[in-house]
Design an enzyme around this catalytic site. Structure first.
Site, PDB file in Angstrom:
ATOM      1  N   THR A 238       0.750  -1.259  -0.015  1.00  0.00           N
ATOM      2  CA  THR A 238      -0.041  -0.050  -0.030  1.00  0.00           C
ATOM      3  C   THR A 238       0.977   1.228  -0.100  1.00  0.00           C
ATOM      4  O   THR A 238       1.925   1.314   0.449  1.00  0.00           O
ATOM      5  CB  THR A 238      -0.856  -0.191   1.111  1.00  0.00           C
ATOM      6  OG1 THR A 238      -1.522   1.380   1.221  1.00  0.00           O
ATOM      7  CG2 THR A 238      -0.195  -0.199   2.717  1.00  0.00           C
TER       8      THR A 238
ATOM      9  N   TYR B 269      -2.244   0.242   9.941  1.00  0.00           N
ATOM     10  CA  TYR B 269      -2.299  -0.259   8.705  1.00  0.00           C
ATOM     11  C   TYR B 269      -0.898  -0.292   8.143  1.00  0.00           C
ATOM     12  O   TYR B 269      -0.151  -1.214   7.381  1.00  0.00           O
ATOM     13  CB  TYR B 269      -3.570   0.166   8.107  1.00  0.00           C
ATOM     14  CG  TYR B 269      -3.571  -0.260   6.643  1.00  0.00           C
ATOM     15  CD1 TYR B 269      -3.716  -1.683   6.162  1.00  0.00           C
ATOM     16  CD2 TYR B 269      -3.159   0.621   5.714  1.00  0.00           C
ATOM     17  CE1 TYR B 269      -3.938  -1.992   4.632  1.00  0.00           C
ATOM     18  CE2 TYR B 269      -3.459   0.420   4.136  1.00  0.00           C
ATOM     19  CZ  TYR B 269      -3.519  -0.893   3.923  1.00  0.00           C
ATOM     20  OH  TYR B 269      -3.617  -1.493   2.550  1.00  0.00           O
TER      21      TYR B 269
END
Length: 329
Positions: free
Chosen positions: A117, A141
């Site tokens: 990501t 995250y």
């Protein structure tokens, strides 16, 4: 020989399975269905319900289906949720990835493609961000994904394993043939929420921050069509099978659209002028997150074909209508 797709019942994973099947690959899906859907998995794929950290199960799948490559999507992905439940995110995204890698190394699987990501970069600036930028994730995250990248690099240095990690920017849209799309209830992605609002599933949409140093004051994001994203995974698989080196690549178009541009596009294409509410900035939202994506084009030969906001919006709206029809049945 076959490809194992973890999280193949999810948004991106289901598109990946379709692309692999379309390419004539033998595909096995491993998904615990915590967020994915059994119906979203292409019928041509073998489906196994289970956890990626179950070493015995992974070993049996590898042996029974002659797995030679793994594409790992299974993860938790909501940034605010990761702040509220950091240990849950480190378990799902880091600890379980470590367990999966250990089972694959023990079984001698040579190729691994990882769903990473742009959140690994943190608070980037206005300019497009390259793969060699400073990595300073600001959420559990992002940190959980960066830790997995580190594990992959270390494993590849120690064992006969080669990998590609793809750092996604803002994935959006749906399969142009209408076979798959974003189906998660209560999703937080801007385009998904905007499409739901346009179709009357939400009373309105909220825009957080109109005073950013961007052309219209709202955040800029690099939206990549999900079909172009899965094409990058196919290119990564071809690269690894040809003996290519391990690598990390941005997956984006290198161009940003603002929140207001996305909303205006959804309004124009849907024909619905839905309510928009303006609120102060949210903590931790960068002004712009745009990819510098020349490396993946040069080294993997990636050639996106849907680099167009209206195309992304049309496929997303079409899927939202199909999802309504499915639920009505």
């Amino acid at each position: 020989m076959a490809v194992l797709v973890t999280g193949g019942g999810g948004y991106i994973g289901s598109h990946m399975v379709l692309a692999l099947v379309d390419a004539g690959e033998r595909v096995v899906v491993l998904d615990d269905l915590s967020t994915g859907f059994r119906w979203a998995v292409a019928p041509e794929a073998v489906f196994v319900e289970g956890d990626v950290s179950d070493a015995g199960l992974v070993s049996r799948i590898v042996a029974e289906h002659a797995i030679e490559a793994v594409i790992h999507f299974a993860a938790r992905i909501v940034v605010p949720e990761s702040v509220a439940d950091p240990l849950g995110y480190y378990l799902a995204n880091t600890v379980k990835t470590r367990a999966l890698l250990a089972a694959l190394v023990a079984a001698g699987v040579p190729h691994f493609i990882f769903s990473s990501t742009a959140a690994v970069y943190g608070m980037v600036g206005i300019e497009p961000v390259a793969e060699d930028a400073v990595l300073a994730p600001i959420s559990p995250y992002g940190r959980s994904k960066l830790m997995s990248e580190w594990m992959l690099a270390d494993a590849a240095a120690a064992f006969p394993l080669r990998f590609v990690a793809l750092r996604y920017f803002n994935v959006a849209g749906a399969d142009p043939a209408g076979r798959a799309g974003q189906s998660t209830a209560g999703a937080t992605h801007l385009l998904k929420v905007a499409c739901e609002t346009a179709l009357g599933k939400r009373p309105g949409i909220e825009v957080f921050g109109t005073d950013y140093p961007t052309p219209d004051g709202t955040c800029l994001r690099d939206y990549i069509h999900v079909s172009d994203l899965v094409a990058a995974h196919l290119d990564a698989l071809t690269h690894l099978r040809a003996g290519g080196a391990s690598g990390i690549y941005n997956c984006g178009y290198g161009r940003g659209y603002s929140v207001l541009e996305v909303l205006e596009s959804v309004k124009a294409i849907s024909g619905v002028d839905f309510p928009v509410r303006y609120s102060p900035r949210r903590p931790g939202d960068p002004a712009a997150v745009v990819a510098r994506a020349d490396r993946i084009r040069a080294e993997l030969g990636w050639r996106p074909t849907r680099d167009d906001l209206p195309t992304i919006v049309r496929t997303a709206l079409d899927w939202e209508r199909r999802l309504d029809a499915r639920r009505a049945r």
